[in-house]
Design an enzyme around this catalytic site. Structure first.
Site, short mmCIF file in Angstrom:
data_model
loop_
_atom_site.label_atom_id
_atom_site.label_comp_id
_atom_site.label_asym_id
_atom_site.label_seq_id
_atom_site.Cartn_x
_atom_site.Cartn_y
_atom_site.Cartn_z
N ARG A 214 0.57 8.06 -0.84
CA ARG A 214 1.12 8.79 0.49
C ARG A 214 2.23 9.67 0.42
O ARG A 214 2.69 10.67 0.73
CB ARG A 214 1.64 7.68 1.62
CG ARG A 214 0.35 6.98 2.15
CD ARG A 214 0.80 5.71 3.34
NE ARG A 214 1.33 4.65 2.37
CZ ARG A 214 2.30 3.90 2.89
NH1 ARG A 214 2.88 4.19 4.22
NH2 ARG A 214 2.73 2.91 2.33
N ASP B 184 0.81 8.76 6.33
CA ASP B 184 -0.58 8.84 6.35
C ASP B 184 -1.04 8.79 7.99
O ASP B 184 -0.25 9.09 8.92
CB ASP B 184 -1.02 7.44 6.00
CG ASP B 184 -0.75 6.19 6.70
OD1 ASP B 184 -0.08 6.24 7.97
OD2 ASP B 184 -1.01 5.13 6.12
N ASP C 40 -3.31 -0.17 1.05
CA ASP C 40 -2.98 -0.31 2.35
C ASP C 40 -4.29 -0.70 3.28
O ASP C 40 -5.35 -0.21 2.90
CB ASP C 40 -2.35 1.22 2.63
CG ASP C 40 -1.23 1.59 2.34
OD1 ASP C 40 -0.46 0.54 1.88
OD2 ASP C 40 -0.88 2.61 1.93
N TYR D 156 -7.31 7.30 -7.83
CA TYR D 156 -7.45 7.47 -6.32
C TYR D 156 -8.00 8.78 -6.17
O TYR D 156 -7.74 9.89 -6.63
CB TYR D 156 -6.00 7.30 -5.80
CG TYR D 156 -5.18 6.05 -6.00
CD1 TYR D 156 -5.47 4.92 -5.09
CD2 TYR D 156 -4.42 5.63 -7.06
CE1 TYR D 156 -4.92 3.81 -5.22
CE2 TYR D 156 -3.83 4.71 -7.28
CZ TYR D 156 -4.09 3.68 -6.50
OH TYR D 156 -3.53 2.38 -6.51
#
Length: 300
Positions: free
Chosen positions: A180, A88, A46, A74
């Protein structure tokens, strides 16, 4: 003006992507900096996310699926107490809660998100709905019922709790995972709501963010042999597959797209593998009875 073709650059450049830029923009910048004819990337980040974005150049683009399928790690911070329409910090807050879980409650909730799970992508995502990207429909205010997709989560760990409103976590997962969605669903499971505040991909298959070049550095070294020196070989993208040695005749046959003889050691009939000859990758394919049946051939 005819389009400049660019040169044949084959290999991988690992970028440490900054926040505020799309993955496609990073690829375009790398292609320009190397004067490369062809480039692609393995696994979109993203715009707000940072970290490893592996850019494949030339013939290395044929190995992208193997990196897309590989495990990725992550590190992310969940903002507790608020849900947003994008899951987010970029989106609008659509619900909030004064409830705050303890560290132990967060830890106790994590096992439910590991192993083979079903995950509903965020409304603002690149998933296709009736041929349209979900984020395009979401921007028009449409509420969608997105289908849950299977995701393999190797691990999900509690790292730190900077304050009552924030929890830092680390997830290692397979292909197609949305951090997310994890933040959103964890917030719901804890009853306090949540969204991703900060997200960084620390590694992706064989590629590490620590080895990545910043965009500033790429711009500084653009069109120079020094930037070429940072390229990793095409076969880095094949790290998860066994390597076979092709005979001279086998390599010639493979290059023409035909099954070719290979010297195999520890592969079984039907295994996916790649073949090299004199140190050069030749093809990826399926091993059967002394031959590799190619699915992708490298023109180096």
């Amino acid at each position: 003006m005819g389009r400049r073709k660019g040169r044949a650059v084959n290999g991988w450049l690992v970028v440490d992507k900054p926040a505020g830029i799309t993955s496609t923009s990073v690829v375009n910048k790398v292609r320009w900096a190397l004067g490369a004819a062809k480039a692609g990337h393995a696994g979109t980040l993203d715009p707000a996310a940072t970290g490893v974005l592996a850019v494949a150049l030339g013939e290395a683009t044929k190995t992208v699926p193997y990196i897309t399928d590989a495990l990725k790690c992550y590190r992310f911070t969940v903002r507790l107490g608020a849900a947003t329409n994008t899951d987010d910090a970029e989106g609008e807050v659509i619900a909030s809660s004064d409830l705050r879980p303890t560290d132990d409650q967060i830890r106790a909730a994590l096992p439910a998100f590991t192993g083979e799970i079903l995950q509903v992508p965020p409304q603002f995502s690149a998933v296709k709905v009736d041929g349209m990207r979900a984020y395009a429909l979401a921007r028009e205010g449409e509420e969608m019922e997105l289908a849950a997709r299977p995701l393999w989560v190797e691990s999900l760990e509690f790292i730190s709790r900077p304050d009552a409103d924030h929890a830092e976590l680390e997830m290692v997962c397979g292909k197609g995972g949305y951090v997310r969605s994890i933040a959103r669903d964890l917030g719901q499971a804890l009853g306090c709501l949540g969204h991703v505040l900060v997200l960084r991909r620390t590694w992706s298959g064989p590629f590490d963010a620590e080895d990545g070049l910043s965009l500033e550095r790429i711009e500084e070294l653009a069109q120079s042999p020094e930037l070429d020196a940072h390229l990793l070989p095409l076969e880095t993208g094949l790290a998860d597959l066994p390597e076979l040695r092709a005979t001279a005749e086998g390599a010639a046959r493979l290059r023409n797209g035909n099954p070719g003889m290979v010297i195999a050691s520890d592969v079984e009939y039907g295994d996916e593998a790649w073949a090299s000859h004199e140190g050069q990758p030749v093809a990826v394919g399926i091993y059967k009875a002394g031959e590799l049946h190619p699915s992708r051939v490298f023109n180096l």
